[in-house]
Design an enzyme around this catalytic site. Structure first.
Site, mmCIF file in Angstrom:
data_model
loop_
_atom_site.group_PDB
_atom_site.id
_atom_site.type_symbol
_atom_site.label_atom_id
_atom_site.label_comp_id
_atom_site.label_asym_id
_atom_site.label_seq_id
_atom_site.Cartn_x
_atom_site.Cartn_y
_atom_site.Cartn_z
ATOM 1 N N GLY A 1 0.674 -1.261 -0.113
ATOM 2 C CA GLY A 1 -0.073 -0.185 0.107
ATOM 3 C C GLY A 1 0.842 1.214 -0.065
ATOM 4 N N CYS A 2 2.158 1.166 0.026
ATOM 5 C CA CYS A 2 3.128 2.471 -0.184
ATOM 6 C C CYS A 2 3.313 2.691 -1.708
ATOM 7 C CB CYS A 2 4.295 2.014 0.630
ATOM 8 S SG CYS A 2 3.928 2.531 2.493
ATOM 9 N N GLN A 3 3.450 3.675 -1.941
ATOM 10 C CA GLN A 3 3.872 4.064 -3.427
ATOM 11 C C GLN A 3 5.251 3.768 -3.489
ATOM 12 O OE1 GLN A 3 2.965 8.101 -4.452
ATOM 13 N NE2 GLN A 3 3.234 7.561 -6.632
ATOM 14 N N SER A 4 5.998 4.270 -2.632
ATOM 15 C CA SER A 4 7.642 3.954 -2.691
ATOM 16 C C SER A 4 7.861 2.719 -1.711
ATOM 17 C CB SER A 4 8.222 5.083 -2.067
ATOM 18 O OG SER A 4 7.730 5.556 -0.694
#
Length: 140
Positions: free
Chosen positions: A50-53
């Site tokens: 769920g983290c973009q990075s």
């Protein structure tokens, strides 16, 4: 220090800054001081979903306390995870499970993040608490 005392410390530090550019710079500095995760833990199963990075978090039980290490490939995200680890690392799993995260709202972090970073923040908190639940069952 308790989780609440660490949270208050973070609130006090962030209140020293007048604007969000200074707070972002401070978060980047915090990210640079993050206890680095061992390269062998930079694996897919330690990635926060769920983290973009990319954000890796590893947890280990030392005695009856949970110790977190982390890293990220993005400087702001690294600062965010550094704040969370500072508050929750070296605490008893039960205390991590019970802790609220109101301090994040008090420093205004969520409202100053992009929607994808805000989702990533929520995912990081969930993951830290999931580690706490897993290790709490080992202690019982």
């Amino acid at each position: 220090m308790t989780i609440q005392e660490k949270q208050q410390e973070v609130i006090d530090e962030f209140s020293m800054f007048d604007d969000w550019m200074q707070r972002y710079e401070y978060m980047i500095e915090l990210g640079k001081s993050l206890p680095l995760i061992d390269e062998k833990y930079k694996i897919d199963e330690n990635l926060i979903k769920g983290c973009q990075s990319k954000v890796w978090v590893h947890a280990e039980l030392e005695g009856d306390r949970l110790v977190f290490t982390a890293d990220s490939d993005a400087i702001i995200t690294k600062g965010i995870v550094a704040i969370l680890i500072r508050v929750f690392s070296d605490q008893h799993p039960a205390e991590i499970i019970e802790a609220d995260t109101q301090f994040i709202d008090e420093i205004g972090l969520k409202e100053h993040l992009s929607p994808t970073r805000a989702n990533g923040l929520v995912s990081m908190i969930k993951q830290l608490k999931m580690y706490a639940v897993a290790y709490q069952t080992q202690l019982n």
